[in-house]
Design a protein around this motif. Structure first.
Motif, PDB file in Angstrom:
ATOM      1  N   LEU A  37      82.940 -76.113  60.864  1.00  0.00           N
ATOM      2  CA  LEU A  37      81.407 -76.179  60.684  1.00  0.00           C
ATOM      3  C   LEU A  37      80.994 -76.391  59.246  1.00  0.00           C
ATOM      4  CD1 LEU A  37      78.519 -75.268  61.334  1.00  0.00           C
ATOM      5  CD2 LEU A  37      78.753 -72.752  60.972  1.00  0.00           C
ATOM      6  N   LYS A  38      81.686 -76.022  58.206  1.00  0.00           N
ATOM      7  CA  LYS A  38      81.420 -76.122  56.971  1.00  0.00           C
ATOM      8  C   LYS A  38      81.839 -77.658  56.676  1.00  0.00           C
ATOM      9  CE  LYS A  38      82.930 -75.065  52.044  1.00  0.00           C
ATOM     10  NZ  LYS A  38      82.386 -76.372  51.743  1.00  0.00           N
ATOM     11  N   ARG A  39      82.624 -78.232  57.155  1.00  0.00           N
ATOM     12  CA  ARG A  39      82.992 -79.821  56.958  1.00  0.00           C
ATOM     13  C   ARG A  39      81.633 -80.473  57.778  1.00  0.00           C
ATOM     14  NH1 ARG A  39      84.998 -84.062  59.922  1.00  0.00           N
ATOM     15  NH2 ARG A  39      86.332 -85.736  58.565  1.00  0.00           N
ATOM     16  N   SER A  40      81.336 -80.196  58.799  1.00  0.00           N
ATOM     17  CA  SER A  40      80.215 -80.643  59.305  1.00  0.00           C
ATOM     18  C   SER A  40      78.644 -80.666  58.492  1.00  0.00           C
ATOM     19  CB  SER A  40      79.554 -80.332  60.598  1.00  0.00           C
ATOM     20  OG  SER A  40      80.672 -80.515  61.547  1.00  0.00           O
ATOM     21  N   ILE A  41      78.668 -79.416  57.894  1.00  0.00           N
ATOM     22  CA  ILE A  41      77.418 -79.315  56.938  1.00  0.00           C
ATOM     23  C   ILE A  41      77.633 -80.087  55.641  1.00  0.00           C
ATOM     24  CG2 ILE A  41      76.324 -77.581  55.541  1.00  0.00           C
ATOM     25  CD1 ILE A  41      77.070 -75.554  57.865  1.00  0.00           C
ATOM     26  N   ASP A  42      78.750 -80.199  55.135  1.00  0.00           N
ATOM     27  CA  ASP A  42      79.018 -80.995  54.003  1.00  0.00           C
ATOM     28  C   ASP A  42      78.784 -82.279  54.035  1.00  0.00           C
ATOM     29  OD1 ASP A  42      79.829 -78.834  52.654  1.00  0.00           O
ATOM     30  OD2 ASP A  42      81.889 -78.867  52.662  1.00  0.00           O
ATOM     31  N   MET A  43      79.026 -82.796  55.367  1.00  0.00           N
ATOM     32  CA  MET A  43      78.971 -84.243  55.833  1.00  0.00           C
ATOM     33  C   MET A  43      77.966 -84.635  56.227  1.00  0.00           C
ATOM     34  SD  MET A  43      82.533 -85.245  57.238  1.00  0.00           S
ATOM     35  CE  MET A  43      82.524 -87.018  56.975  1.00  0.00           C
ATOM     36  N   LYS A  44      76.664 -83.514  56.198  1.00  0.00           N
ATOM     37  CA  LYS A  44      75.382 -83.676  56.910  1.00  0.00           C
ATOM     38  C   LYS A  44      75.226 -83.839  58.282  1.00  0.00           C
ATOM     39  CE  LYS A  44      73.490 -83.584  52.416  1.00  0.00           C
ATOM     40  NZ  LYS A  44      73.931 -82.170  52.072  1.00  0.00           N
ATOM     41  N   ALA A  65      75.262 -67.020  55.739  1.00  0.00           N
ATOM     42  CA  ALA A  65      73.708 -67.093  55.963  1.00  0.00           C
ATOM     43  C   ALA A  65      73.443 -68.409  55.396  1.00  0.00           C
ATOM     44  CB  ALA A  65      72.844 -66.296  54.944  1.00  0.00           C
ATOM     45  N   GLU A  66      74.090 -69.229  54.619  1.00  0.00           N
ATOM     46  CA  GLU A  66      73.904 -70.539  54.184  1.00  0.00           C
ATOM     47  C   GLU A  66      74.073 -71.642  55.214  1.00  0.00           C
ATOM     48  OE1 GLU A  66      78.004 -70.137  52.045  1.00  0.00           O
ATOM     49  OE2 GLU A  66      76.153 -68.888  52.232  1.00  0.00           O
ATOM     50  N   PHE A  67      75.187 -71.329  56.131  1.00  0.00           N
ATOM     51  CA  PHE A  67      75.379 -72.215  57.133  1.00  0.00           C
ATOM     52  C   PHE A  67      74.200 -72.054  58.504  1.00  0.00           C
ATOM     53  CE2 PHE A  67      80.308 -71.973  57.212  1.00  0.00           C
ATOM     54  CZ  PHE A  67      80.256 -72.624  55.853  1.00  0.00           C
ATOM     55  N   TRP A  68      73.570 -70.911  58.539  1.00  0.00           N
ATOM     56  CA  TRP A  68      72.542 -70.512  59.398  1.00  0.00           C
ATOM     57  C   TRP A  68      71.342 -71.257  59.060  1.00  0.00           C
ATOM     58  CZ3 TRP A  68      72.564 -68.821  64.209  1.00  0.00           C
ATOM     59  CH2 TRP A  68      73.664 -67.915  64.892  1.00  0.00           C
ATOM     60  N   ARG A  69      71.275 -71.291  57.688  1.00  0.00           N
ATOM     61  CA  ARG A  69      70.016 -71.909  56.939  1.00  0.00           C
ATOM     62  C   ARG A  69      69.924 -73.261  57.386  1.00  0.00           C
ATOM     63  NH1 ARG A  69      70.354 -67.952  53.203  1.00  0.00           N
ATOM     64  NH2 ARG A  69      71.762 -69.089  51.858  1.00  0.00           N
ATOM     65  N   TYR A  70      71.161 -73.894  57.250  1.00  0.00           N
ATOM     66  CA  TYR A  70      71.106 -75.508  57.369  1.00  0.00           C
ATOM     67  C   TYR A  70      71.121 -75.812  59.057  1.00  0.00           C
ATOM     68  CZ  TYR A  70      73.194 -80.017  57.957  1.00  0.00           C
ATOM     69  OH  TYR A  70      73.345 -81.450  58.380  1.00  0.00           O
ATOM     70  N   CYS A  71      71.678 -74.956  59.988  1.00  0.00           N
ATOM     71  CA  CYS A  71      71.435 -75.148  61.128  1.00  0.00           C
ATOM     72  C   CYS A  71      69.761 -74.968  61.534  1.00  0.00           C
ATOM     73  CB  CYS A  71      72.530 -74.433  61.968  1.00  0.00           C
ATOM     74  SG  CYS A  71      74.192 -75.117  61.965  1.00  0.00           S
ATOM     75  N   SER A  72      69.661 -73.914  61.187  1.00  0.00           N
ATOM     76  CA  SER A  72      68.033 -73.548  61.520  1.00  0.00           C
ATOM     77  C   SER A  72      67.173 -74.649  61.108  1.00  0.00           C
ATOM     78  CB  SER A  72      67.608 -72.341  60.773  1.00  0.00           C
ATOM     79  OG  SER A  72      66.351 -72.158  61.036  1.00  0.00           O
ATOM     80  N   GLN A  73      67.491 -75.130  59.901  1.00  0.00           N
ATOM     81  CA  GLN A  73      66.766 -76.413  59.232  1.00  0.00           C
ATOM     82  C   GLN A  73      66.797 -77.701  60.141  1.00  0.00           C
ATOM     83  OE1 GLN A  73      67.529 -77.424  55.305  1.00  0.00           O
ATOM     84  NE2 GLN A  73      66.306 -79.126  55.247  1.00  0.00           N
ATOM     85  N   VAL A  74      68.032 -77.986  60.598  1.00  0.00           N
ATOM     86  CA  VAL A  74      68.446 -78.983  61.546  1.00  0.00           C
ATOM     87  C   VAL A  74      67.522 -78.902  62.821  1.00  0.00           C
ATOM     88  CG1 VAL A  74      70.042 -79.988  62.997  1.00  0.00           C
ATOM     89  CG2 VAL A  74      70.573 -79.400  60.464  1.00  0.00           C
ATOM     90  N   ALA A  75      67.545 -77.627  63.376  1.00  0.00           N
ATOM     91  CA  ALA A  75      66.968 -77.454  64.559  1.00  0.00           C
ATOM     92  C   ALA A  75      65.297 -77.615  64.475  1.00  0.00           C
ATOM     93  CB  ALA A  75      67.247 -76.131  65.371  1.00  0.00           C
TER      94      ALA A  75
END
Length: 100
Positions: A37-44, A65-75
Motif C-alpha cells: 500500500l505504501k509503495r502504491s501511494i509513493d508511486m501515486k 491515517a495518512e494512507f487513509w487520507r490518500y485513498c479518501s482523496q483518490v476516491a
C-alpha cells in the motif's frame, strides 16, 4: 524496493488467503499488505492503492491515517462511481472490524 521484493510481498498475501497461519505469518501478511500500500501511494497509484487498502483491511492491518487520507482523496476526486463505491465499502468494512 526491488521488483523481486515486491513479488515476494505479493506472494505472501496470496499464500495468506489460502492458509490460516500462526501469529508470525499473520504479522508478515499485515506488513506485506502495508508495504505494498505504501509503495502504491509513493508511486501515486490511484486504483491500485485502493485495492491494496482493501487487502490491508481484509488482513486486519493497522492502516496509518495518512494512507487513509490518500485513498479518501483518490476516491473523492474520482469521477468513477466504482472507485467511490470501493472506498466506501472498504471504510465500512474497517469500521465494522473496529467495533468487533
Amino acid at each position: 524496493m526491488s521488483r523481486e521484493y515486491v513479488r515476494s510481498l505479493k506472494r505472501s498475501l496470496r499464500s495468506s488467503t489460502r492458509f490460516s497461519g500462526c501469529e508470525a505469518s499473520r504479522n508478515l501478511t499485515q506488513e506485506s499488505a502495508l508495504s505494498l500500500l505504501k509503495r502504491s501511494i509513493d508511486m501515486k497509484h490511484k486504483r491500485l492503492a485502493l485495492m491494496r487498502l482493501d487487502a490491508a483491511i481484509r488482513f486486519d492491518a493497522a492502516v496509518p491515517a495518512e494512507f487513509w487520507r490518500y485513498c479518501s482523496q483518490v476516491a473523492g476526486e474520482s469521477t468513477n462511481v466504482d472507485v467511490r463505491a470501493l472506498f466506501l465499502r472498504i471504510a465500512q468494512e474497517a469500521a465494522r472490524k473496529s467495533r468487533q
